[in-house]
Design a protein around this motif. Structure first.
Motif, short mmCIF file in Angstrom:
data_model
loop_
_atom_site.label_atom_id
_atom_site.label_comp_id
_atom_site.label_asym_id
_atom_site.label_seq_id
_atom_site.Cartn_x
_atom_site.Cartn_y
_atom_site.Cartn_z
N GLY A 115 0.80 -1.21 0.00
CA GLY A 115 0.00 0.00 0.00
C GLY A 115 0.84 1.27 0.00
O GLY A 115 0.56 2.20 -0.74
N VAL A 116 1.90 1.27 0.81
CA VAL A 116 2.78 2.44 0.88
C VAL A 116 3.46 2.68 -0.45
O VAL A 116 3.53 3.82 -0.95
N TYR A 117 4.01 1.62 -1.06
CA TYR A 117 4.69 1.77 -2.34
C TYR A 117 3.71 2.21 -3.43
O TYR A 117 4.05 3.05 -4.28
N ALA A 118 2.50 1.64 -3.43
CA ALA A 118 1.53 1.99 -4.46
C ALA A 118 1.12 3.46 -4.35
O ALA A 118 1.11 4.20 -5.34
N ILE A 119 0.80 3.91 -3.13
CA ILE A 119 0.37 5.29 -2.94
C ILE A 119 1.51 6.27 -3.22
O ILE A 119 1.31 7.35 -3.78
N THR A 120 2.74 5.87 -2.84
CA THR A 120 3.90 6.71 -3.15
C THR A 120 4.07 6.86 -4.66
O THR A 120 4.33 7.96 -5.17
N TYR A 121 3.91 5.76 -5.38
CA TYR A 121 3.98 5.79 -6.85
C TYR A 121 2.91 6.72 -7.40
O TYR A 121 3.18 7.54 -8.28
N VAL A 167 2.99 -9.75 -14.76
CA VAL A 167 2.91 -9.15 -13.43
C VAL A 167 2.09 -10.10 -12.56
O VAL A 167 1.05 -10.60 -12.99
N SER A 168 2.53 -10.33 -11.35
CA SER A 168 1.86 -11.31 -10.49
C SER A 168 0.45 -10.86 -10.13
O SER A 168 0.20 -9.66 -9.97
N PRO A 169 -0.48 -11.82 -10.01
CA PRO A 169 -1.84 -11.46 -9.58
C PRO A 169 -1.87 -10.79 -8.22
O PRO A 169 -2.79 -10.02 -7.92
N LYS A 170 -0.87 -11.05 -7.38
CA LYS A 170 -0.80 -10.40 -6.07
C LYS A 170 -0.73 -8.88 -6.22
O LYS A 170 -1.45 -8.14 -5.56
N ALA A 171 0.16 -8.44 -7.09
CA ALA A 171 0.33 -7.00 -7.31
C ALA A 171 -0.83 -6.43 -8.12
O ALA A 171 -1.39 -5.38 -7.78
N ALA A 172 -1.18 -7.12 -9.21
CA ALA A 172 -2.23 -6.61 -10.08
C ALA A 172 -3.57 -6.50 -9.36
O ALA A 172 -4.30 -5.52 -9.51
N GLY A 173 -3.89 -7.54 -8.56
CA GLY A 173 -5.17 -7.55 -7.86
C GLY A 173 -5.32 -6.45 -6.84
O GLY A 173 -6.43 -6.02 -6.52
N PHE A 174 -4.20 -5.97 -6.30
CA PHE A 174 -4.26 -4.88 -5.32
C PHE A 174 -4.11 -3.52 -5.98
O PHE A 174 -4.90 -2.60 -5.74
N VAL A 175 -3.10 -3.36 -6.81
CA VAL A 175 -2.72 -2.05 -7.33
C VAL A 175 -3.71 -1.53 -8.38
O VAL A 175 -4.06 -0.34 -8.37
#
Length: 516
Positions: free
Chosen positions: A172-178, A396-404
């Motif tokens: 969450g932190v990395y996504a929002i920072t991006y 891209v992994s479903p872990k990242a895609a499903g959240f971001v």
């Protein structure tokens, strides 16, 4: 506990080169029909009569604004202010004369069109219009149908697959920072483009009309508008990040509220042992089923995209109407288009350096999602296809895609932020209102924040732009200058929004998810 690894979807035939070619054919055919036959379809769809209604309102609005400026001139003792108001009043009065002349011309066209309709001469064009509109509407509605189940299942699957609750926080932190960094870059690019090109000095706002829907957004202060994003609107239990009724939030497509709920719910599931795994497996299976439905929908995508493109060009007057709009504010369109292109190049550099992906290959892998975004003008409606392209074409992994991606489709609006910065300064330039460094800083901050509150639906940026205009004290009637061409620019900025979301998924996947 550590959740089980989700099994990725198998690539479908729709993800291949043939599917991409068919979508391109749909866009090209839709544009061709819209440009060549659009004017006839516009007449068949009661376009002239609707234009008469708008021109009548525009004439009344010009006269009202002219009188308001005259009253302001009479009410002030400041000589310089009086001259400025008198000049504006005369300018608007002169425009009212031109609008009245166009109104009479359009009334003649509308009368002739109704005679043709009565004689049955427009029967074929009416049939083409109805069928074309039907194809586009059905495709868009099916995509919207999948958004809510996809957001819920993909978010919960993505959260639970991360396992350790601390990793959820890092993602969450990395996504929002991006999101924050790319939005900041987008606004800076927009400011530079509009200050260099100065498109407002060459604009023609003679037929500009401020619609009622935009005028309604004038109520309330910018801070109140921004707080509504979190708290919701009074009396609406389905609005805001924390709605009183989650089912009403789903009914009103309040994706942000569903994302917050899914994050908390998914995090809780990872802490309750075997009972939680039963629910986790259910949502994983549901997510796989929804993605299979996305694959099936892509089979009709070329026809649906054809319908969306053709009807949008046709209802704006076909080639003649589009050309007239471009002639009036062509430099504004150029500033926005070049700015969006530059930001797309910045995003490609980001995915190369931080995502460790070949930017050209990554962009090609996103082609179907980007073309769908161009056609639908909705990052939310494009979300199912965005997830498919990111996972299956770009590894891209479903872990990242499903959240971001669901989160990004809601709060990461790079293209919208860039567009709002350019549009607000363009309006100031066209009205002859100088802006100092302080006003530019306010535009920079409010454009960045207002874009977060923009819904992932067509033309949502117009409404959040009112926040930015009010923040620097600019008249909201200036929005009327850009309304005629906004349908076109909306598709361009939505495409950049979707591309930015996809880049974010690759970056977070490389920096957080793929690392132990």
């Amino acid at each position: 506990m550590t959740a089980e690894e989700p099994q990725p979807s198998q690539p479908s035939n729709s993800g291949g080169f043939t599917g991409l070619i068919l979508i391109l054919v749909g866009i090209f055919a839709g544009a061709l029909v819209g440009l060549l036959y659009g004017e006839t379809m516009w007449r068949a769809a009661h376009g002239p009569s609707k234009a008469v209604e708008v021109l009548e309102k525009t004439l009344a609005q010009k006269e009202s604004f002219s009188q308001r400026a005259a009253d302001a001139a009479a009410a002030t003792d400041d000589r310089e202010a009086k001259q400025r108001h008198e000049k504006e009043s005369q300018r608007l009065a002169d425009q009212a004369v031109k609008v009245d002349a166009r109104l009479q011309e359009m009334e003649t066209i509308a009368a002739d069109t109704e005679k043709e309709r009565a004689a049955g001469q427009l029967y074929f064009a009416e049939t083409v219009w109805m069928l074309t509109e039907f194809c586009g509407d059905v495709f868009l509605q099916i995509l919207k149908l999948l958004v809510i189940p996809l957001v819920i299942t993909s978010m919960i699957t993505g959260i639970t697959s991360l396992g350790d609750i601390r990793k959820v926080g890092r993602v969450g932190v990395y996504a929002i920072t991006y999101y924050f960094i790319t939005t900041t870059i987008a606004v800076l690019i927009g400011l530079i483009m509009v200050l260099v090109i100065q498109p407002g000095t060459q604009a023609d706002d003679t037929f500009a009309y401020q619609s009622e829907s935009v005028a309604e957004k004038e109520q309330g202060t910018p801070i109140e508008k921004l707080l509504e994003v979190v708290r919701g609107k009074p009396g609406d239990p389905g609005s805001g990040m924390f709605p009183a009724n989650i089912f009403q939030a789903a009914t009103s497509t309040n994706v942000l509220a569903l994302i917050v709920f899914a994050i908390v719910f998914g995090s809780a599931l990872t802490t309750i042992g075997e009972e939680g795994m039963i629910v986790i497996r259910f949502f994983r299976a549901a997510n796989e089923a929804v993605m299979k439905m996305v694959h099936m929908v892509m089979a009709i995508a070329p026809v649906g995209i054809f319908g969306l493109v053709a009807t949008n060009i046709a209802k704006n007057g076909g080639a003649a109407g589009f050309g007239e709009q471009m002639q009036r504010i062509g430099w504004y369109v150029a500033a926005v288009s070049i700015g969006l292109l530059l930001h797309a190049l910045v995003l490609m550099l980001i995915v190369w350096y931080f995502g460790k992906k070949n930017p050209l290959k990554y962009a090609m892998g996103m082609s179907r999602a980007l073309l769908t975004a161009v056609s639908t003008a909705s990052s939310s409606a494009t979300l199912p296809i965005t997830i498919e392209c990111v996972e299956e074409n770009n590894d891209v992994s479903p872990k990242a895609a499903g959240f971001v991606l669901p989160l990004g489709a809601t709060i990461n609006m790079d293209g919208t932020a860039l567009y709002e910065a350019i549009a607000v300064i363009f309006i100031a330039q066209s009205l002859g209102i100088p802006l100092g460094v302080g006003e530019l800083l306010v535009i920079f901050l409010t454009a960045s924040l207002a874009a977060v509150g923009a819904a992932g639906v067509p033309e949502a940026g117009l409404f959040t732009m009112v926040i930015v205009l009010q923040a620097v004290g600019l008249p909201t009637e200036g929005v009327g200058i850009i309304l005629a061409i906004d349908w076109f620019l909306d598709r361009l900025r939505t495409t950049v929004n979707v591309f930015g979301d996809s880049i974010g998924a690759a970056v977070v996947d490389n920096l957080v998810v793929s690392r132990p």
